[in-house]
Design a protein around this motif. Structure first.
Motif, short mmCIF file in Angstrom:
data_model
loop_
_atom_site.label_atom_id
_atom_site.label_comp_id
_atom_site.label_asym_id
_atom_site.label_seq_id
_atom_site.Cartn_x
_atom_site.Cartn_y
_atom_site.Cartn_z
N VAL A 269 39.79 43.22 39.32
CA VAL A 269 39.09 43.21 40.56
C VAL A 269 37.90 44.47 40.45
O VAL A 269 38.81 45.51 40.01
CB VAL A 269 39.62 42.96 42.41
CG1 VAL A 269 39.23 44.18 43.70
CG2 VAL A 269 40.32 41.99 42.17
N LYS A 270 36.79 44.97 40.81
CA LYS A 270 36.62 46.13 40.92
C LYS A 270 35.42 45.88 41.60
O LYS A 270 34.98 46.14 42.15
CB LYS A 270 34.96 46.33 39.94
CG LYS A 270 35.88 46.03 38.42
CD LYS A 270 34.64 46.60 36.88
CE LYS A 270 35.43 46.27 35.72
NZ LYS A 270 35.86 47.39 35.88
N ASP B 219 40.01 37.06 51.12
CA ASP B 219 40.32 36.33 49.74
C ASP B 219 41.07 35.53 50.33
O ASP B 219 41.65 35.70 51.35
CB ASP B 219 41.33 37.67 48.80
CG ASP B 219 41.36 37.34 47.58
OD1 ASP B 219 41.32 35.90 47.30
OD2 ASP B 219 41.77 37.30 46.09
N LYS C 20 35.26 40.41 41.91
CA LYS C 20 36.64 39.72 41.96
C LYS C 20 36.50 38.53 40.23
O LYS C 20 35.31 37.78 40.89
CB LYS C 20 36.71 39.28 42.62
CG LYS C 20 37.45 40.24 43.83
CD LYS C 20 37.77 39.00 44.96
CE LYS C 20 37.74 40.88 46.32
NZ LYS C 20 38.20 39.78 47.55
N LYS D 95 44.65 38.92 41.12
CA LYS D 95 44.11 39.60 39.76
C LYS D 95 44.34 39.99 40.25
O LYS D 95 43.73 41.59 39.26
CB LYS D 95 42.36 38.98 40.99
CG LYS D 95 41.98 37.96 41.02
CD LYS D 95 41.26 37.24 41.85
CE LYS D 95 40.81 37.44 43.77
NZ LYS D 95 41.79 36.38 44.04
N SER D 96 44.67 41.94 41.31
CA SER D 96 44.27 43.47 40.91
C SER D 96 45.48 43.79 39.81
O SER D 96 45.03 44.77 39.09
CB SER D 96 44.81 43.97 42.03
OG SER D 96 46.19 43.27 42.79
N LEU E 43 35.10 41.97 33.78
CA LEU E 43 36.08 41.52 34.50
C LEU E 43 36.60 40.08 33.30
O LEU E 43 37.64 39.21 33.31
CB LEU E 43 35.93 41.29 35.98
CG LEU E 43 35.55 42.05 36.49
CD1 LEU E 43 34.55 41.29 38.00
CD2 LEU E 43 36.98 42.20 37.06
N VAL F 54 31.84 44.51 45.92
CA VAL F 54 33.18 44.41 45.37
C VAL F 54 32.99 43.15 44.08
O VAL F 54 32.70 42.00 44.23
CB VAL F 54 34.05 43.70 46.13
CG1 VAL F 54 35.55 43.90 45.98
CG2 VAL F 54 34.24 44.97 46.80
#
Length: 698
Positions: free
Chosen positions: A538-539, A688, A523, A532-533, A554, A521
């Motif tokens: 976020v990936k 997080d 971020k 962030k999302s 990102l 992941v």
């Protein structure tokens, strides 16, 4: 006998600023003291030789030895009057005079000086800006209110002097008595915590009640009230319910756990019963001061009127109590004793022609039932029923069975003498059945409060120095907010975090990803970008071959969203298998009154929408942390509802405790969110983190 005994039971009271001028506060206090006070009253005024026929002294030092000084001189002379009293050996002072912090700059400075003088002489000081104090134990009314209190066992404090005068006028009409009454004023020295301590040690106080607009030292109050409430019930009305505190908060926790929730949590943890109205305050006080607590929550209702009986049953259904299920033996006995038309199931309807004997028999049988913990006697007036005789019968049955009984003898003038008989035996009568049930509900609630046990917070083995070093990074930045770059803070306190690093170069990101088994992941890391999302920051499920592109994308998204944002890099983190797990949140918002306020609930992106959370004032022990988990509506998800594998709830409870220790150890942490804290069958992982730090506290 408490530290403040002489404040309420002095032998000699000096009124500093006494005068015989009509309409003056100094005269009103002197007249009130002369009415019933068993001790000596000493006027003090350098401009008088005599006041209202009493010898007047120029200062306290020239007067006979004084136990309590009541100061009612103009604001500029208050400090000298306090010092004069202290130098004369007086330990208890009530400052009636206004014109202090409530008026702004000059008054606030004067109040700071007042506190300094009180500390210098270790004075028990009430006020300033106080109506005064009164105590029926000494017949003392050292206030300028128009009413004296009737004698009783309820001690009452209020931040509003006007509230006291109104309550006393009403209470005298209702024949409700008091032990001590205190107008807290500005609470410059003595506050609600001091009086809770005092009345907890006073054998003559059966119930502590109060009207508060705020609590200055929340944690101290919680500790004091928790101890006192084991033996003495505390009931408060707290005004000023507001969400204003939450509006200024920047974190999820701060937004959800505003100042009102801090009071809710703090008062509940303190064992305080919080009334929602003045009527409820005194309804509960009357029950708590005169009745034993019920051993069970089963209520029996005995009535001669179907409608009021149904209203009472509804009120029980709305409370924490239950309508008792009678045993077969009870039903059989009632069937034999009652007319065929009567209802022998709960509620017992003895029908309209019931006399005292029928009421007494029904109540006797009901109270003997092991499923009955308490009872309500509800009656409408009839020509065949004498309320005075019914009152005597209720008293006898209640005492014989040692179970709490309240009455609802409905009516006006014809109830007065019966009410007096009941009141003398500690049984309250209420006109409204719902209020009668509310009184019993308060008794049951207090029973549970008095039986609580509190476990001490666990002291976990943590790395405080490492945590301090991480927090101090905020000093080197213009922004006092930290995010995932501070994840090691959680690790230092034993809270599990996924494997990963924060990097500021695509090649480094690739190297970290290669060192982690499976996909990762990624971020964006920026103190300015909290959600962030929402911006595609976020990936999830990034393979080694896609890390370079993901990194660049990102950073580009972050710059497009907020061109001036500080980009600290990209976090590359192991991707956890979240199937069967539940996203929760654990956080903290530092309340100005109560300190660190912990929050736990359903987390992830729905936290502010669903707001399925519970709160406590830190520090908390294991039991309180477990209660936080059990209180949320989503608790069954964690326990394994509908075939799900249960999460490791013990790990969740431990994480709450470890976070409690962290925010208690570091007052510099103002807000903190761990969201999500993923809870699964194998434990928890903090995914997080966001926190705000007061760099001046580091």
């Amino acid at each position: 006998m408490g530290r403040l005994h002489e404040l309420f039971a002095p032998e000699t009271v000096a009124v500093v600023g006494a005068t015989d001028r009509e309409g003056a506060v100094g005269r009103a206090i002197l007249e009130n003291l002369r009415t019933d006070f068993a001790g000596k009253v000493v006027p003090v005024n350098p401009n008088r030789d005599e006041v209202l026929g009493l010898e007047c002294h120029s200062d306290v030092a020239s007067a006979p030895p004084v136990d309590l000084s009541v100061i009612v001189v103009p604001p500029p002379y208050v400090i000298d009057a306090i010092r004069d009293s202290a130098e004369a050996g007086v330990e208890n002072v009530v400052v009636i005079t206004a014109g202090f912090s409530e008026t702004g700059g000059e008054g606030a400075a004067r109040e700071r000086e007042l506190r300094e003088v009180a500390a210098e002489y270790d004075l028990n000081l009430v006020g300033p800006n106080s109506l005064g104090v009164m105590s029926t134990r000494a017949g003392m009314n050292a206030t300028f209110g128009p009413e004296n209190a009737l004698e009783g066992s309820v001690s009452f404090m209020s931040q509003s002097g006007a509230f006291i005068t109104a309550v006393l006028d009403w209470a005298n009409q209702q024949e409700i008595g008091f032990r001590d009454v205190v107008s807290l004023g500005n609470k410059s020295v003595l506050d609600e915590t001091d009086f809770v301590h005092e009345w907890g040690e006073d054998d003559g106080t059966d119930v502590v009640i109060g009207y508060l607009e705020g609590i200055d030292e929340g944690r101290a109050f919680v500790d004091a009230a928790r101890e006192v409430s084991e033996d003495t019930p505390i009931v408060l009305v707290k005004s000023g319910r507001t969400d204003a505190g939450a509006a200024a908060a920047s974190s999820h926790t701060g937004a959800i756990a505003g100042s009102e929730r801090a009071y809710e949590a703090g008062l509940e943890q303190a064992g305080v019963l919080r009334a929602s109205s003045v009527q409820e305050l005194f309804d509960w006080a009357r029950a708590l001061s005169g009745l034993p607590t019920p051993e069970s929550d089963g209520v029996a209702v005995v009535t001669n009127a179907g409608g009021p009986g149904v209203l009472t049953t509804d009120a029980v259904g709305d409370s924490r109590l239950d309508m008792a299920s009678f045993t077969d033996e009870t039903i059989e006995t009632l069937s034999e004793a009652m007319p065929d038309e009567a209802n022998v199931y709960n509620p017992i309807d003895a029908i309209g022609d019931a006399d005292v004997e029928r009421f007494e028999e029904a109540l006797d049988v009901a109270l003997a039932d092991p499923n009955v913990g308490c009872a309500v006697v509800v009656s409408a007036p009839t020509a065949v029923l004498d309320y005075d005789d019914l009152a005597e019968a209720v008293i006898e049955r209640s005492e014989e069975h040692d179970k709490p009984v309240v009455t609802c003898l409905m009516g006006g003038e014809r109830t007065r003498s019966a009410e007096a008989v009941l009141r003398d035996s500690g049984i309250p009568n209420y006109f409204d059945p719902a209020r009668a049930v509310s009184g019993l509900d308060a008794l049951a609630t207090y029973r549970d409060v008095s039986e609580r046990t509190y476990d001490e917070p666990t002291a976990f083995d943590v790395d405080r120095e490492r945590a301090r070093e991480i927090l101090e990074r905020a000093r080197d930045r213009e922004d006092n907010r930290l995010g995932v770059e501070a994840m090691d803070l959680l690790d230092a306190y034993g809270i599990p975090i996924p494997e990963g690093e924060i990097v500021d170069d695509p090649a480094d990101a690739h190297a970290v990803a290669e060192s982690i088994d499976g996909d990762v992941v990624m971020k964006i890391v920026s103190p300015e970008i909290t959600h962030k999302s929402d911006i595609g920051g976020v990936k999830v499920g990034v393979g080694d071959e896609d890390v370079y592109d993901a990194y660049e994308d990102l950073v580009a998204r972050a710059h497009n969203y907020q061109p001036d944002a500080t980009i600290l890099g990209v976090q590359v983190q192991e991707m956890l298998d979240l199937e069967g797990s539940t996203e929760t949140i654990v956080g903290m918002n530092r309340d100005p009154q109560f300190g660190p306020l912990l929050l736990f609930g359903l987390g992830g992106i729905f936290v502010e929408i669903l707001k399925d959370t519970s709160v406590r004032v830190a520090p908390v022990g294991e039991d309180e942390a477990a209660e936080m988990v059990d209180e949320i509506k989503a608790a069954p998800l964690l326990r394994g509802a509908r075939g799900r594998d249960p999460a490791d709830v013990d790990a969740v409870v431990e994480t709450i405790q470890r976070l409690s220790q962290l925010v208690t150890d570091f007052p510099s942490i103002l807000e903190l969110d761990v969201n999500p804290l993923v809870a699964g069958p194998e434990g928890v992982q903090a995914i997080d983190l966001r926190l705000t730090v007061d760099t001046e506290e580091l």
